[in-house]
Design an enzyme around this catalytic site. Structure first.
Site, PDB file in Angstrom:
ATOM      1  N   ASP A   1       0.679  -1.386  -0.054  1.00 35.09           N
ATOM      2  CA  ASP A   1       0.138   0.039  -0.135  1.00 35.09           C
ATOM      3  C   ASP A   1       0.684   1.230   0.129  1.00 35.09           C
ATOM      4  O   ASP A   1       0.371   2.208  -0.553  1.00 35.09           O
ATOM      5  CB  ASP A   1      -0.924   0.072   1.211  1.00 35.09           C
ATOM      6  CG  ASP A   1      -2.050  -0.867   1.178  1.00 35.09           C
ATOM      7  OD1 ASP A   1      -2.331  -1.539   0.130  1.00 35.09           O
ATOM      8  OD2 ASP A   1      -2.760  -1.173   2.050  1.00 35.09           O
TER       9      ASP A   1
ATOM     10  N   GLU B   1     -10.886  -7.004  -8.658  1.00 33.27           N
ATOM     11  CA  GLU B   1      -9.508  -7.690  -8.494  1.00 33.27           C
ATOM     12  C   GLU B   1      -9.707  -9.113  -8.615  1.00 33.27           C
ATOM     13  O   GLU B   1     -10.625  -9.600  -7.860  1.00 33.27           O
ATOM     14  CB  GLU B   1      -8.819  -7.326  -7.132  1.00 33.27           C
ATOM     15  CG  GLU B   1      -8.479  -5.711  -7.005  1.00 33.27           C
ATOM     16  CD  GLU B   1      -7.769  -5.356  -5.642  1.00 33.27           C
ATOM     17  OE1 GLU B   1      -7.295  -4.394  -5.689  1.00 33.27           O
ATOM     18  OE2 GLU B   1      -8.364  -5.924  -4.753  1.00 33.27           O
TER      19      GLU B   1
ATOM     20  N   TYR C   1     -11.143  -6.150  -3.866  1.00 27.70           N
ATOM     21  CA  TYR C   1     -11.833  -4.860  -4.045  1.00 27.70           C
ATOM     22  C   TYR C   1     -12.684  -4.819  -5.381  1.00 27.70           C
ATOM     23  O   TYR C   1     -12.163  -5.504  -6.464  1.00 27.70           O
ATOM     24  CB  TYR C   1     -10.942  -3.746  -4.089  1.00 27.70           C
ATOM     25  CG  TYR C   1     -10.317  -3.198  -2.759  1.00 27.70           C
ATOM     26  CD1 TYR C   1     -10.234  -4.349  -1.730  1.00 27.70           C
ATOM     27  CD2 TYR C   1      -9.694  -2.191  -2.326  1.00 27.70           C
ATOM     28  CE1 TYR C   1      -9.401  -4.047  -0.446  1.00 27.70           C
ATOM     29  CE2 TYR C   1      -9.207  -1.725  -1.162  1.00 27.70           C
ATOM     30  CZ  TYR C   1      -9.143  -2.566  -0.182  1.00 27.70           C
ATOM     31  OH  TYR C   1      -8.630  -2.475   1.028  1.00 27.70           O
TER      32      TYR C   1
END
Length: 415
Positions: A103, A394, A370
């Site tokens: 991230d 995803e 997601y």
């Protein structure tokens, strides 16, 4: 004194037929008016309530991005966002993570466009580049203004405070359906430097009162301002401010398992003008399911008493997709599993999300993460089109970060 006798004279023929004709004509007009009203009501009902036609069917699916340094030497594509512009162009966005799947780290914002309802897509364009910073950009939320046609894209910088000290909420916009984009605007002078992680997903523009026309982008914070809150604009995106939010408990402290900690979220507007925010239940408070918040003042306030939980929406702690059609069908997508990110599933509701249909569409049984939803409705190229739903998600065989795929779904099940 004698009383008057009832008259036995025949009715005056000069008036009788005219009176009967008058009332007969009235009856005809009354029945005609009733028929017209019923016809209009039926037409309105058909236009406003298409629930009986709903049979979602996947008509097409294709990969938009594949991880593993196959596109522009990008290591990993994550965080899908999809929207339909007021002109009917589909815009798909993703984080292009340059060096790893983390991230944190440096990234691009990747974009692909479709002008033919998802049949073909433009090559990948990188519209934002954060360089080689240690804690780069994170998507994000996209929202369009139907009055001006401008598309706004929000993202954060330095959200994790990894090798940097000051977080920023950033904004870029496009006036030509994503062909070109503005230089990034830092909103810190307007809203401060507390971490605000928009979305990920879509914002909304209020279509009904209260605050019709308001732009709303919801997200979550961190320890300095945790919980869910929203950015608001009443001047077509020229200025932005925060509404009040719902904080985590305990506020401003690290959370433990089963603490109340609403996180990534997706708003949508109901027919009564209220706004629902469907949120990730980060610490599985109360259930392994979704948190549902509701605002009755266009997200000026979010009240604890308007927070509920939806046990039907089983969730493994993930960002989910949600959208409502013009006729009031609520669609929801997530990996429908209490623990693992697998089984990407589409659900729908005819009751404003208070209950969900037993029928579902499984988009992918394997690893999936997601997801983001968008609809195309109404007239396209001068022809009335059945509503289409798009799911950008995803998807992988071994891990959900392997690719990002888009599925096109016919809401009525027609090809």
């Amino acid at each position: 004194m004698t009383g008057e006798r009832p008259s036995t004279a025949l009715p005056d023929r000069r008036w009788g037929p005219r009176i009967l004709g008058f009332w007969g004509g009235c009856r005809v007009w009354v029945f005609a008016a009733i028929f017209l009203l019923l016809s209009l009501a039926a037409s309105w009902s058909k236009a406003e309530n298409d629930f009986g036609l709903v049979q979602p069917l996947v008509t097409m699916e294709q990969l938009l991005w594949v991880s593993g340094r196959q596109i522009g030497s990008v290591d990993t594509f994550r965080i899908p966002l999809i929207t339909a512009t007021p002109r009917g162009t589909l815009l798909a966005f993703a984080e292009a993570r340059k060096m790893s799947s983390s991230d944190e780290g440096a990234k691009f914002i990747a974009l692909r466009r479709s002008m033919d309802q998802g049949s073909t897509w433009s090559p990948t364009a990188f519209i934002v580049n954060d360089g080689d910073v240690p804690d780069g950009l994170n998507l994000g939320a996209v929202v369009s203004d139907v009055e001006t046609g401008v598309v706004f894209l929000f993202y954060s910088l330095c959200a994790h405070k990894a090798g940097c000290q000051v977080a920023s909420t950033m904004l870029v916009w496009s006036k030509d359906d994503g062909v070109s984009w503005s230089t990034p605007r830092n909103l810190s002078l307007d809203i401060g430097t507390e971490v605000f992680a928009p979305g990920p997903g879509s914002g909304i523009q209020k279509q009904r009162e209260p605050r019709k026309g308001r732009l709303i982008v919801c997200g979550h914070g961190t320890l300095e301002r945790d919980g869910v809150f929203c950015l608001l604009s009443d001047d077509h995106g020229a200025s932005w401010r925060y509404g009040s939010g719902v904080s985590g408990i305990p506020y401003g402290q690290p959370k433990q398992e089963n603490d109340f900690n609403p996180d990534e979220c997706q708003p949508y507007e109901l027919p009564d003008g209220s706004v629902v925010i469907n949120a990730r239940n980060q610490n599985n408070y109360h259930c392994h399911c979704r948190i549902v918040l509701r605002s009755y003042d266009a997200c000026d306030t979010l009240r604890p008493r308007d927070v509920t939980f939806d046990p039907e929406l089983v969730d493994p702690v993930v960002a989910a997709g949600a959208v409502v059609t013009s006729s009031g069908i609520v669609f929801f997508s997530n990996p429908a599993h209490p623990e693992f990110r697998v089984n990407l599933t589409l659900r729908w509701s005819f009751s404003n999300g208070t209950s969900w249909r037993k029928e579902t569409v499984q988009l992918w049984p394997g690893p999936s993460g997601y997801s983001s939803l968008a609809t195309l409705e109404g007239s396209m190229d001068g022809e009335e089109q059945a509503p289409q739903l798009y799911v950008l998600y995803e998807k992988g065989r071994n891990h959900y970060t392997e690719s990002i795929s888009v599925a096109k779904i016919s809401v009525y099940g027609t090809l």
